[in-house]
Design a protein around this motif. Structure first.
Motif, PDB file in Angstrom:
ATOM      1  N   GLN A  94       0.984   7.833   3.310  1.00 33.81           N
ATOM      2  CA  GLN A  94       0.625   9.435   2.889  1.00 33.81           C
ATOM      3  C   GLN A  94       1.776  10.359   1.785  1.00 33.81           C
ATOM      4  O   GLN A  94       2.708  10.115   2.968  1.00 33.81           O
ATOM      5  N   HIS A  95       1.268  10.886   1.184  1.00 34.22           N
ATOM      6  CA  HIS A  95       2.623  11.417   0.354  1.00 34.22           C
ATOM      7  C   HIS A  95       2.855  12.801   1.033  1.00 34.22           C
ATOM      8  O   HIS A  95       3.789  13.003   1.025  1.00 34.22           O
ATOM      9  N   GLN A 138       0.660  -1.661  -0.049  1.00 34.96           N
ATOM     10  CA  GLN A 138       0.154   0.033  -0.349  1.00 34.96           C
ATOM     11  C   GLN A 138       1.333   1.260  -0.031  1.00 34.96           C
ATOM     12  O   GLN A 138       1.946   1.397   0.862  1.00 34.96           O
ATOM     13  N   PRO A 139       0.538   2.755  -0.627  1.00 37.71           N
ATOM     14  CA  PRO A 139       1.219   3.515  -0.413  1.00 37.71           C
ATOM     15  C   PRO A 139       0.894   3.492   0.581  1.00 37.71           C
ATOM     16  O   PRO A 139      -0.055   3.757   1.437  1.00 37.71           O
ATOM     17  N   PHE A 153       4.202  -0.114  -8.799  1.00 40.46           N
ATOM     18  CA  PHE A 153       3.298  -0.200  -7.697  1.00 40.46           C
ATOM     19  C   PHE A 153       3.663  -1.727  -6.684  1.00 40.46           C
ATOM     20  O   PHE A 153       3.683  -2.083  -6.404  1.00 40.46           O
ATOM     21  N   GLN A 205       5.731   7.727   1.285  1.00 40.44           N
ATOM     22  CA  GLN A 205       5.102   6.543   0.304  1.00 40.44           C
ATOM     23  C   GLN A 205       5.985   5.198  -0.553  1.00 40.44           C
ATOM     24  O   GLN A 205       7.076   6.197  -0.536  1.00 40.44           O
ATOM     25  N   THR A 232       6.619  10.329  -7.278  1.00 39.15           N
ATOM     26  CA  THR A 232       5.702  10.990  -8.545  1.00 39.15           C
ATOM     27  C   THR A 232       6.065  10.901 -10.101  1.00 39.15           C
ATOM     28  O   THR A 232       5.678  11.526 -10.755  1.00 39.15           O
ATOM     29  N   SER A 284       3.339   4.119  -6.180  1.00 45.15           N
ATOM     30  CA  SER A 284       2.403   5.208  -6.994  1.00 45.15           C
ATOM     31  C   SER A 284       1.044   5.805  -6.685  1.00 45.15           C
ATOM     32  O   SER A 284       0.633   4.937  -6.222  1.00 45.15           O
ATOM     33  N   GLU A 285       0.451   6.631  -5.781  1.00 41.96           N
ATOM     34  CA  GLU A 285      -0.699   7.170  -5.711  1.00 41.96           C
ATOM     35  C   GLU A 285      -1.298   7.110  -6.794  1.00 41.96           C
ATOM     36  O   GLU A 285      -2.838   7.654  -7.203  1.00 41.96           O
ATOM     37  N   GLU A 286      -1.479   7.357  -7.992  1.00 39.88           N
ATOM     38  CA  GLU A 286      -2.405   7.201  -9.393  1.00 39.88           C
ATOM     39  C   GLU A 286      -3.276   5.862  -9.074  1.00 39.88           C
ATOM     40  O   GLU A 286      -2.687   5.081  -8.210  1.00 39.88           O
ATOM     41  N   GLU A 287      -3.974   6.372 -10.122  1.00 42.73           N
ATOM     42  CA  GLU A 287      -4.795   5.332 -10.437  1.00 42.73           C
ATOM     43  C   GLU A 287      -4.705   3.497 -10.466  1.00 42.73           C
ATOM     44  O   GLU A 287      -4.179   3.339 -11.312  1.00 42.73           O
TER      45      GLU A 287
END
Length: 508
Positions: free
Chosen positions: A112-113, A109-110, A195, A494, A189, A497-500
């Motif tokens: 916190q940015h 899991q990512p 992932f 992080q 980023t 990636s926090e991308e979709e």
């Protein structure tokens, strides 16, 4: 015995080459987490991995008993690190492996940015600080940027002597150095669709590395042992340092791909599968030796591009079924066609059911025409990406093989599946062949799991061992290259990636 005749000799040769079945395989608990299991520390007194040591329980590095040599942690952690230099590097980048203490999120899991990593603050002697300054001076050989680690400020602090100012600055830049060598300099980023969670900061936390370096008075030694162990990284490093400074484009490309190795676990394991998406090849690797290679077909650019993952083989499915996605069942009218044409449906291998609410479900039965082919490798992940066979063998003849909806079609997939069944489930070659040719859906659970790495290298050693550049089919180089031309960014917690997470209903 068709399957055994066709694949048996090849499979047995592959298995023999691995050297993994000379002794009985001990069953292990299946690991279904998204990230490969982190290796345990090699000794109870050092957190630096030994090259050939029996794993033992991890333990925090203990300072030496001599008061003058023991690093003294400060009562409070450092304040948020000051920003990196506001100007870009003035010399060719070079680097050191980083190790950072971090509040790790759940595996896979990512984080916190906006949660910055806080480097510990310890007491630095002048000798250790000078050794750190020297280490920064040669870190460019690792593809990192010496200017990132504020050598001028450190030199000035050393001139002022021991004290809080030196402790704060030296601790901070040493932490940055560890972070960049262990985890990569590129900010998360800029790692598009990345992932593959790197476990190294959990295995080798910054605080322990710093304590060990100061206790042993061996700054350079601790730093030198943080680089990726894969020989491909060493090959890139040698090429980077052999490339003239005037060839900026090539050096930048090598530098970016050296950093990509740091995004993965420092040690990938003794046995693993790795596919380099731009190369369109899959490798079975044992003790850093490529045992077998397979051509692949990967995702088309755009929303169907294959993401970068680090997963675990949990099972091999022979003669899989395929539940047809609703985009085809309903959107393309396949459901109605199957229900209204039973003769055609049977010959095509489709079975359909209709629920009370009118929803039609279509399942393609096992067989050579199945969209998954005759084999599928289960590697649970939220993206629904896996390795599988295909009836469309012609696509393996193309030079650029980016045709799928994200999953990885694999050449000679039955051979690969049989190999995994023998190595991971203690099946004999005959048993594996019998299962594969049975025509029946059979899921072979692994008793010994294997990591699978879906990587993305645009300059790397090809399957023939030669360093080669590969087309950047997804346009993922530019963000990495740009990040090296910009000031170093402070690291956060992080981890991916926090991308979709793009989970298509038809990932084939």
């Amino acid at each position: 015995m068709a399957s055994l005749k066709r694949f048996g000799c090849s499979v047995l040769a592959v298995v023999a080459a691995t050297g993994l079945v000379a002794q009985p395989v001990v069953a292990q608990k299946t690991d279904t987490t998204a990230t490969p299991k982190a290796k345990k520390l090699s000794t109870p007194t050092s957190i630096l991995p030994a090259a050939q040591a029996t794993p033992q329980p991890a333990a925090t590095a203990q300072p030496k008993a001599t008061p003058s040599s023991a690093p003294t942690p400060k009562a409070t952690p450092s304040s948020v690190p000051t920003a990196a230099p506001t100007t870009g590097p003035t010399s060719a980048p070079g680097g050191v492996p980083p190790v950072v203490p971090i509040a790790a999120p759940a595996p896979g899991q990512p984080g916190q940015h906006d949660a910055l990593l806080a480097e510990p603050v310890m007491s630095w002697s002048l000798a250790d600080a000078k050794a750190l300054l020297q280490t920064i001076g040669y870190i460019g050989k690792e593809g990192l940027v010496p200017a990132d680690y504020q050598p001028a400020a450190l030199k000035a602090a050393i001139a002022k002597g021991e004290g809080d100012e030196l402790d704060q600055l030296a601790s901070r830049v040493f932490g940055w150095l560890i972070e960049d060598l262990r985890d990569g300099r590129t900010p998360m980023t800029a790692r598009v669709q990345w992932f593959a969670v790197d476990p190294d900061q959990d295995v080798m936390p910054t605080a322990q590395l710093m304590a060990q370096a100061l206790s042993d008075h061996d700054i350079a030694g601790v730093v030198d042992k943080l680089a990726p162990t894969n020989p491909d990284y060493a090959a890139l490093k040698a090429a980077y340092n052999a490339t003239p400074a005037t060839d900026k484009a090539k050096r930048a490309l090598i530098q970016a791909n050296m950093d990509r190795w740091r995004w993965l676990a420092r040690d990938l394991g003794d046995v693993y599968l790795m596919t380099n998406v731009p190369e369109f090849q899959l490798r079975l690797v044992v003790k850093n030796k490529i045992i077998r290679t397979y051509k692949t077909v990967v995702g088309k650019p755009g929303r169907t591009a294959t993401p970068q993952l680090a997963e675990t083989v949990t099972a091999v499915v022979f003669n899989p079924t395929w539940t047809v996605p609703q985009s085809i069942v309903k959107g393309e009218g396949l459901g109605a066609k199957v229900l209204n044409n039973p003769g055609w449906a049977k010959s095509a291998g489709y079975k359909a059911t209709k629920s009370a609410d009118g929803v039609i479900t279509v399942v393609q039965q096992p067989g050579p025409g199945n969209s998954l082919g005759l084999m599928k490798i289960d590697m649970p992940n939220p993206h629904a990406i896996y390795l599988h066979d295909t009836p469309s063998k012609q696509y393996f003849n193309a030079d650029v093989r980016a045709f799928s909806h994200g999953c990885i079609r694999t050449e000679r997939a039955v051979e690969l599946g049989m190999t995994m069944a023998i190595l991971g489930a203690q099946k004999t070659a005959t048993e594996a062949a019998d299962i594969s040719r049975s025509g029946q859906y059979t899921k072979v659970e692994m008793t010994r799991t294997f990591p699978v790495y879906i990587s993305y290298f645009t300059f790397a050693r090809a399957i023939d061992g030669q360093l080669t550049s590969f087309n950047d089919i997804y346009g993922r180089d530019k963000p990495v290259l740009d990040s090296f031309n910009a000031p170093r960014q402070l690291k956060t917690t992080q981890r991916a990636s926090e991308e979709e997470v793009i989970k298509l209903d038809n990932p084939l």
